[in-house]
Write an enzyme that holds these catalytic residues in place. Structure first.
Site, PDB file in Angstrom:
ATOM      1  N   SER A 179      61.981  60.601  44.767  1.00 50.46           N
ATOM      2  CA  SER A 179      61.178  60.470  43.551  1.00 50.46           C
ATOM      3  C   SER A 179      60.266  61.644  43.238  1.00 50.46           C
ATOM      4  CB  SER A 179      60.322  59.197  43.619  1.00 50.46           C
ATOM      5  OG  SER A 179      61.120  58.070  43.345  1.00 50.46           O
TER       6      SER A 179
ATOM      7  N   SER B 152      61.167  58.544  40.479  1.00 51.08           N
ATOM      8  CA  SER B 152      60.186  57.801  39.717  1.00 51.08           C
ATOM      9  C   SER B 152      59.020  58.631  39.210  1.00 51.08           C
ATOM     10  CB  SER B 152      59.643  56.665  40.573  1.00 51.08           C
ATOM     11  OG  SER B 152      58.913  57.172  41.676  1.00 51.08           O
TER      12      SER B 152
ATOM     13  N   LYS C 171      49.800  60.627  39.361  1.00 53.15           N
ATOM     14  CA  LYS C 171      50.808  59.579  39.168  1.00 53.15           C
ATOM     15  C   LYS C 171      50.109  58.224  39.181  1.00 53.15           C
ATOM     16  CE  LYS C 171      55.304  58.014  41.038  1.00 53.15           C
ATOM     17  NZ  LYS C 171      56.309  58.181  42.106  1.00 53.15           N
TER      18      LYS C 171
END
Ligand SMILES: [Mg+2]
Ligand SMILES: [Zn+2]
Lengths: 492, 482, 97
Positions: free
Chosen positions: A184, A160, A79
């Site tokens: 998330s 997210s 990420k």
């Protein structure tokens, strides 16, 4: 042998061990998949193909010498909230400009230590603020799944960690790192039909991860199976003296817990989670999940988490408050974007207005407001007290149960053109997940079925602090019972 | 007597409270492993934590905690076993994180007190409100470029103790005495070097004025004053400004000001105008700071003797209050004195240290940390005096030779044959020779001219190259001259 | 509690965000929507409740590190990402104190 990109992480390790495939071949397969599908899905912001191949070659060399480590040769996505030394890190924001960290986050360093190969940096909501991956400055990510009756409607992957979840679901990585501040990891995992775990606060070091809300942020993996998550988390986790909130506890062999079974476990079902208007399909899936567990020998116990319904508004005070402070460092002076100004204040205001997107600005505004003179007690202090009550609710529950099972999300993935106007509606995505962040507890999302449109739905398992093993055991049982084999329409 | 400033409407009282920022003596910074040494190349002592890089996290330095506790104990203050770090949020070029990590709601040290001695010998107690740990900011240089300021982050993250006093001071002198005392205590403890030139101690000076018998009026804060003398000047300048405002019918508004040392006036600080809402909240990166009482007790037990206690002990040893004061101003001086005095007459030792030794320091522009004569050698010199190897005059001669050569006094005495003569036979012989050579003076003396005694002493000593024992010389002369 | 436009501007100033007038209006509406929703927290009885600061699920204490120089001495790395590097310094528009 199966196509390399179809292998689970555990299968990949086995194949590598048996020399059925090399790390270079495996990496090559994923890089090709990325090249083919990323232009559509936009899961990766940065692909580090050359470096990945070099690392894969080094991995093969280690394996040849009999020095293979726990994750040697496994291609992962990272990420883009994790700082990676020498590789641009954006946090999905313009304000980081071309920021190239001169350091490696502890979690990604741990994965490297264990031999993992990084394919690139995965897209996310800007500064991890969002539940749809539509707030990224690098464009939205598309969910690889689509509705059976509306196949052209592009869906969000959740957020997210939307890039992480989409990449894993579409076989553009064997697993990925993600972070979870209010849901998330779990919400995008559920939307994309994969598994993800937010560990206990303090289990993974936050050092080198771009901070959103420091008391809630926690890194964790996403992967296709519960077992793969257990393997990844074991490498990611561990005490880090560079993070004062990192727990100084040994890291258990999570993988061993996955098959443990649920016989004799008491599974809590919080009454308050049966929201008015809960989608019947979600309610049915939840009941089904509980039935599976009962069939495996677990006892289902109704519990009450009376303050759970205040979790979201609590979160939307605490998280923006911390974010408003954490994001003050993006000021155009030492790194990242700078917009010149007539004086320093002008420079700050222009830089931050241009560098941050609308959702980030909105949260900075809320956070600044709830901390400001005259409002602190009514909002921030109040929220901290309610947070204490939410934690207390769980403490009381642990007297009665060993784990709690709930839906992961209130709906399946929605379309990119839905739910955009009202921030509060968007915030409701995290209604089931956010309590675990506020209480600091581990939570795992596992796919358990499909809705009427053929979209994946997930269940969530919440456990005691630092008892990820029970969470994995329950998750593993659900996974086995569900036998979830569906795959997304867009897939390598 | 109360210090007042005479205005057009009569006398005004001045009320002063000080916030002192004292740099903690430590190798590394409060929350990072970067060095704290003064005078390094710009940005060469900066960790990514100090520069506020993404994802960087603070980890506290144990020694800084110990230093704060030691200082708190030295200020007779309450030590809080539970304290916490908060973030103070504001934007500034030399504040990389956009917030300062400080202790707002729960400081590590609570109320205490410091006793100061004023010129007229009166002592006064100044209350300490609190002491907390916080990070220093970086440094902005405004004179390197026509349109830019340059930022150096070497200081960013250095540990500071902010020591807040009660508004208990009433004159520039009291403010000066308080700062001097605070610095003295911290230097004794080794918790802050007190070096104001290098910025390791700065004061924010809160000043208000009032008429006798009134409550407090609005105060202004004069920021970052970096010498005791300037603090005293700033108090007076700011008080006079406020008196003028009040007397011209205006109202003093609470604000942050700067002291212009060149012009001796304070002026409003533009850059701080809108920074009033700091939005303090607990730093989520740092769990609460919890101390064990036993650990605090250990620190307390290992605390060095503080100046007040030491001064009292010296007076009890027979020193004058003045000598006791002078010898305890610096810890090194007291240590020096005690080495000299160990096993010897304390008063004689004090006289030598405050007399000849201090004179030599002054004359040679040397510091106590680099003395021209070691305490051990000076002590030996006192032994030679005590056992009458040396006379007072010879001792002074040997002392000068010690400064010149760095040799031990015994060596000098041996090499130069400076041992005093106590052999009465030798003295008698010398006296006889002088009397024989000065028969006329002997007659005059015996005729009643007593003053001539000094002449005979001088001549005898001269003949003996200064080495005659003065008392014996006196005795022999008295006896022989009749 | 309802936010007026002046408060929106004051908060934006504190947060160093430049807003134009249309943004002020839009944010005012959005923030009021969010704050109205947050208002439900006032229903919770929190008398005598210790606020929870930090994210740890169990009581934790601040860990201490030893006083040793282990970091710094990397001016090049510290300055490498600077949008305006002036020699060994970061450059900003001149600050008037
Ligand atoms: Mg101050
Ligand atoms: Zn301060």
């Amino acid at each position: 042998m199966m196509r390399p990109t179809d292998l689970t992480l555990a299968e990949g390790l086995e194949a590598l061990d048996k020399r059925e495939i090399s790390a270079v071949e495996l990496t090559q397969a994923f890089l090709e998949a990325i090249e083919r599908l990323n232009p559509r899905l936009n899961a990766y912001i940065t692909v580090t193909g050359e470096k990945a191949l070099a690392d894969a070659a080094a991995s093969d060399a280690r394996r040849a010498k009999g020095e293979a480590r726990a994750l040697d040769g496994i291609p992962l996505g990272i990420k883009d909230l994790f700082c990676t030394e020498g590789t641009r890190t954006t946090a999905g924001s313009n304000i980081l400009g071309g920021f190239v960290p001169p350091y490696e986050s502890t979690v990604s360093a741990n994965l490297k230590r264990d031999g993992a190969v990084f394919l690139g940096k995965l897209n996310l909501d800007e500064f991890a603020m969002g539940s749809s991956n539509q707030t990224s400055a690098f464009g939205a990510v598309e969910n690889p799944w689509s509705r059976a009756n509306d196949p052209d409607r592009r869906l969000v992957p959740g957020g997210s960690s939307g890039g992480s979840a989409a990449a894993v679901a579409a076989r553009l990585a064997m697993g990925a790192t993600a972070t979870d501040t209010g849901g998330s990891i779990r919400q995008p995992a559920a939307f994309c039909g994969i598994t993800g775990i937010k560990p206990t606060y303090g289990r993974c070091s936050r050092w080198g991860i771009v901070a959103f809300a420091s008391s809630l942020d926690q890194a964790g993996p996403v992967a296709r199976t519960v077992e793969d998550n257990a393997i990844l988390l074991r490498s990611m986790a561990g005490h880090d003296p560079k993070d004062s909130t990192s727990a100084n506890l040994p890291v258990p062999d999570f993988r061993a817990a996955v098959g443990r079974g649920v016989k004799g476990l008491r599974i809590g079902v919080p009454a308050e989670y049966r929201l008015d208007g809960l989608a019947p399909e979600i309610a049915a899936l939840w009941d089904q999940g509980l039935e599976w567990l009962r069939a495996e020998g677990a006892e289902i116990v109704p519990i009450s988490l009376p303050h759970a319904k205040y979790a979201l508004p609590t979160y939307y005070v605490v998280a923006p408050a911390e974010a408003s402070s954490n994001l003050a460092r993006y000021d155009g002076v030492r790194f990242g974007l700078r917009e010149n100004g007539s004086d320093l204040k002008d420079l700050y205001e222009r830089t931050r207005a241009r560098g941050f997107g609308a959702e980030v600005r909105r949260r900075i505004m809320i956070g600044t407001y709830v901390l400001s003179a005259g409002y602190y007690d009514a909002y921030y202090l109040k929220a901290q007290k309610v947070r204490a009550l939410i934690r207390r609710d769980f403490e009381e529950a642990w007297g009665k149960v060993d784990a709690i099972v709930t839906p992961a999300t209130p709906s399946a993935a929605f379309a990119m053109d839905e739910k955009q106007d009202d921030p509060v509606t968007m915030y409701l995505n995290d209604v089931f997940t956010v309590t675990a962040n506020l209480a600091g507890l581990p939570g795992l999302a596992v796919p358990a079925g499909l809705d009427g449109q053929g979209l994946p739905l997930g269940l969530q398992v919440i456990g005691r602090a630092f008892d990820e093993e029970t969470v994995f055991a329950v998750g593993g049982a659900i996974e086995r019972a569900a036998g979830f084999t569906a795959s997304p329409q867009v897939m390598a | 007597m109360t210090y007042t400033i005479e205005g057009e409407t009569g006398p005004w009282e001045v009320v002063i409270g000080l916030e002192v920022h004292a740099q903690v003596t430590s190798h590394a910074k409060l929350f990072s492993g970067a060095a704290t040494a003064f005078g390094a190349e710009p940005n060469s002592q900066v960790s990514f934590v100090d520069a506020g890089f993404p994802g960087m996290l603070p980890v506290i330095n144990a020694e800084c905690i110990a230093q704060a506790v030691r200082t708190g104990l030295g200020l007779n203050a309450e030590i809080h076993l539970w304290s916490r770090f908060d973030r103070k949020n504001y934007f500034y070029a030399d504040l990389p994180q956009g917030y300062q990590i400080s202790q707002y709601a729960h400081p590590i040290v609570g109320t205490g007190a410091v006793e100061v001695t004023l010129a007229d010998g009166i002592t006064k107690t100044i209350g300490i409100t609190r002491l907390h740990l916080e990070q220093d900011a970086g440094k902005s240089l405004h004179d390197q470029h026509p349109s830019k300021s340059f930022i150096d982050l070497n200081r960013s993250g250095v540990a500071l103790m902010e020591i807040v006093s009660e508004p208990d001071m009433r004159s520039p002198e009291e403010a000066g005495a308080y700062l001097t005392k605070l610095r003295q205590i911290m230097r004794y403890l080794g918790t802050c070097d007190g070096n104001m030139d290098e910025g390791s101690m700065r004061a924010d000076v809160n000043v208000s004025v009032r008429k006798a018998g009134e409550g407090f009026r609005t105060r202004c804060e004069v920021k970052n004053v970096n010498s005791i003398r300037f603090v005293m000047q700033a108090v007076e300048a700011e008080a006079r400004r406020q008196i003028e405002v009040w007397e011209s019918g205006g109202e003093v508004t609470q604000e942050t000001r700067l002291f212009d040392t060149a012009r001796g006036v304070t002026r409003s600080m533009r850059s701080k105008e809108d920074a009033h809402d700091y939005r303090y909240f607990p730093d989520p990166d740092l769990p609460p700071l919890v101390l064990e009482q036993s650990w605090v007790d250990q620190l307390k037990a290992s605390l060095p003797e503080l100046p007040d206690q030491r001064r009292a002990r010296y007076v009890a040893m027979g020193l004058s209050p003045y000598d006791a004061h002078v010898l305890t101003i610096e810890r090194e001086t007291a240590t020096f004195f005690e080495t000299v005095a160990k096993g010897r007459d304390a008063k004689v030792a004090a006289n030598w240290v405050t007399g000849d030794f201090f004179a030599a320091l002054n004359r040679l522009k040397r510091d106590i940390s680099d003395p021209p004569v070691t305490a051990e050698h000076l002590g030996e010199l006192l032994d030679l005096l005590a056992d009458k190897t040396l006379s007072g005059a010879l001792a002074k001669q040997v002392f000068e030779a010690m400064i010149e050569t760095g040799q031990a006094p015994s060596v000098i005495v041996e090499e130069r044959g400076l041992r005093q003569v106590t052999d009465t036979g030798a003295i008698e012989a010398a006296v006889d020779a002088i009397m024989a050579a000065n028969a006329d003076k002997v007659a005059e003396y015996r005729g009643g001219k007593d003053k001539l005694f000094g002449f005979f002493v001088g001549q005898t000593m001269k003949a003996m190259a200064g080495k005659g024992n003065p008392a014996l010389v006196n005795d022999v002369l008295k006896q022989k001259l009749g | 509690m309802s936010l007026d436009a002046a408060t929106v501007r004051r908060v934006a100033n504190l947060a160093r965000l430049r807003l134009d007038e249309t943004e002020v209006e839009k944010l005012q509406a959005e923030l009021n929507g969010i704050l109205d929703w947050i208002e439900q927290l006032q229903q919770v009885d929190t008398d005598g409740v210790e606020p929870m600061a930090g994210g740890a699920p169990v009581e934790v204490k601040l860990p201490w590190r030893a006083d040793a120089v282990t970091d710094g001495a990397q001016a090049e790395k510290v300055l490498a990402n600077a949008p305006d590097r002036e020699g060994e310094y970061f450059g900003v528009p001149k600050v008037v104190e």
